[in-house]
Design a protein around this motif. Structure first.
Motif, PDB file in Angstrom:
ATOM      1  N   UNK A 140       0.771  -1.173   0.050  1.00  0.00           N
ATOM      2  CA  UNK A 140       0.042  -0.002   0.074  1.00  0.00           C
ATOM      3  C   UNK A 140       0.897   1.320  -0.001  1.00  0.00           C
ATOM      4  N   UNK A 141       0.722   2.009  -1.011  1.00  0.00           N
ATOM      5  CA  UNK A 141       1.356   3.444  -0.986  1.00  0.00           C
ATOM      6  C   UNK A 141       0.799   4.340  -0.015  1.00  0.00           C
ATOM      7  N   UNK A 142       1.648   4.983   0.847  1.00  0.00           N
ATOM      8  CA  UNK A 142       1.030   5.661   1.739  1.00  0.00           C
ATOM      9  C   UNK A 142       1.980   7.177   1.907  1.00  0.00           C
ATOM     10  N   UNK A 143       0.991   8.006   2.568  1.00  0.00           N
ATOM     11  CA  UNK A 143       1.825   9.224   3.058  1.00  0.00           C
ATOM     12  C   UNK A 143       1.778   9.363   4.287  1.00  0.00           C
ATOM     13  N   UNK A 144       2.712   9.895   4.984  1.00  0.00           N
ATOM     14  CA  UNK A 144       2.767   9.892   6.654  1.00  0.00           C
ATOM     15  C   UNK A 144       2.796  11.610   7.020  1.00  0.00           C
ATOM     16  N   UNK A 145       2.127  11.824   7.971  1.00  0.00           N
ATOM     17  CA  UNK A 145       2.560  13.113   8.592  1.00  0.00           C
ATOM     18  C   UNK A 145       2.618  12.785  10.139  1.00  0.00           C
ATOM     19  N   UNK A 146       3.445  13.458  10.923  1.00  0.00           N
ATOM     20  CA  UNK A 146       3.591  13.379  12.268  1.00  0.00           C
ATOM     21  C   UNK A 146       3.660  14.626  12.931  1.00  0.00           C
ATOM     22  N   UNK A 147       3.422  14.648  14.254  1.00  0.00           N
ATOM     23  CA  UNK A 147       3.588  15.713  15.315  1.00  0.00           C
ATOM     24  C   UNK A 147       3.710  15.124  16.795  1.00  0.00           C
ATOM     25  N   UNK A 190       0.715  15.701   1.207  1.00  0.00           N
ATOM     26  CA  UNK A 190       1.363  15.633   2.620  1.00  0.00           C
ATOM     27  C   UNK A 190       1.616  17.145   3.303  1.00  0.00           C
ATOM     28  N   UNK A 191       1.949  18.065   2.335  1.00  0.00           N
ATOM     29  CA  UNK A 191       1.997  19.310   3.076  1.00  0.00           C
ATOM     30  C   UNK A 191       0.548  19.759   3.558  1.00  0.00           C
ATOM     31  N   UNK A 192      -0.561  19.666   2.790  1.00  0.00           N
ATOM     32  CA  UNK A 192      -1.723  20.006   3.431  1.00  0.00           C
ATOM     33  C   UNK A 192      -2.236  19.308   4.543  1.00  0.00           C
ATOM     34  N   UNK A 193      -1.850  17.902   4.630  1.00  0.00           N
ATOM     35  CA  UNK A 193      -2.514  17.147   5.967  1.00  0.00           C
ATOM     36  C   UNK A 193      -1.406  17.615   7.139  1.00  0.00           C
ATOM     37  N   UNK A 194      -0.130  17.646   6.821  1.00  0.00           N
ATOM     38  CA  UNK A 194       0.716  18.360   7.849  1.00  0.00           C
ATOM     39  C   UNK A 194       0.327  19.429   8.282  1.00  0.00           C
ATOM     40  N   UNK A 195      -0.207  20.366   7.531  1.00  0.00           N
ATOM     41  CA  UNK A 195      -0.690  21.748   8.059  1.00  0.00           C
ATOM     42  C   UNK A 195      -1.725  21.636   9.006  1.00  0.00           C
ATOM     43  N   UNK A 196      -2.678  20.707   8.412  1.00  0.00           N
ATOM     44  CA  UNK A 196      -3.799  20.448   9.476  1.00  0.00           C
ATOM     45  C   UNK A 196      -3.168  19.667  10.775  1.00  0.00           C
ATOM     46  N   UNK A 197      -2.419  19.058  10.787  1.00  0.00           N
ATOM     47  CA  UNK A 197      -1.750  18.254  11.883  1.00  0.00           C
ATOM     48  C   UNK A 197      -1.052  19.492  12.800  1.00  0.00           C
ATOM     49  N   UNK A 198      -0.445  20.368  12.248  1.00  0.00           N
ATOM     50  CA  UNK A 198       0.377  21.418  12.753  1.00  0.00           C
ATOM     51  C   UNK A 198      -0.795  22.237  13.549  1.00  0.00           C
ATOM     52  N   UNK A 199      -1.904  22.549  12.827  1.00  0.00           N
ATOM     53  CA  UNK A 199      -2.952  23.354  13.553  1.00  0.00           C
ATOM     54  C   UNK A 199      -3.581  22.654  14.738  1.00  0.00           C
ATOM     55  N   UNK A 200      -3.309  21.313  14.532  1.00  0.00           N
ATOM     56  CA  UNK A 200      -4.024  20.663  15.665  1.00  0.00           C
ATOM     57  C   UNK A 200      -2.994  20.642  17.096  1.00  0.00           C
ATOM     58  N   UNK A 201      -1.670  20.536  16.842  1.00  0.00           N
ATOM     59  CA  UNK A 201      -0.898  20.564  17.891  1.00  0.00           C
ATOM     60  C   UNK A 201      -0.960  21.900  18.264  1.00  0.00           C
ATOM     61  N   UNK A 202      -1.097  22.993  17.545  1.00  0.00           N
ATOM     62  CA  UNK A 202      -0.903  24.452  18.060  1.00  0.00           C
ATOM     63  C   UNK A 202      -2.135  24.662  19.063  1.00  0.00           C
ATOM     64  N   UNK A 203      -3.404  24.041  18.657  1.00  0.00           N
ATOM     65  CA  UNK A 203      -4.543  24.154  19.470  1.00  0.00           C
ATOM     66  C   UNK A 203      -4.567  23.436  20.595  1.00  0.00           C
TER      67      UNK A 203
END
Length: 140
Positions: free
Chosen positions: A1-8, A119-132
């Motif tokens: 399975x081809x996947x994209x990963x984002x982390x925080x 990846x950059x869009x999902x990472x931006x959302x995850x970064x917003x989550x982290x900040x919140x």
């Protein structure tokens, strides 16, 4: 399975991270990739075969869509396995670390946008989550 990963790594206890990830009143506060977007509505039926629906919308009213999925597996404060509305698979892992909670999202890319953009869009959302979470969990 081809996947994209984002982390925080989020400086908050796993119970608070889980709560802010799963409760609609919190989801609407962080679930967008840019300041010109928002999430005006969210619902989350956090049970196996339950669905979540997040309205993703441009603040100027020019565009909106329902990002939704069905839960395949829920391990509280550990894992969410999801089938996104278009059939792609998504996994969200929650892991305790020495300095907080590590959140990892893995998802199958869609075919309309380049993987790097996704990846950059999902990472931006995850970064917003982290900040919140980091700005609000101490006040709760």
């Amino acid at each position: 399975m081809n996947t994209i990963t984002v982390q925080a790594l989020i400086a908050a206890p796993i119970s608070k991270v889980w709560e802010y990830w799963t409760l609609p009143e919190h989801i609407t506060q962080w679930n967008f990739a840019a300041d010109s977007w928002h999430c005006p509505a969210a619902s989350n039926d956090l049970v196996k075969a339950g669905e979540f629906h997040y309205t993703m919308a441009a603040k100027d009213g020019s565009f909106s869509f329902d990002f939704w999925g069905t839960y395949d597996l829920i391990e509280k404060e550990k894992l969410l396995a999801i089938t996104i509305g278009d059939g792609r698979k998504m996994f969200v892992d929650f892991e305790i670390s020495a300095t907080g909670t590590f959140v990892t999202e893995r998802f199958e890319p869609e075919s309309q946008n380049p993987p790097e953009l996704q990846q950059s869009g999902w990472q931006a959302i995850l970064d917003n989550f982290k900040k919140y979470v980091e700005e609000n969990h101490q006040q709760a």
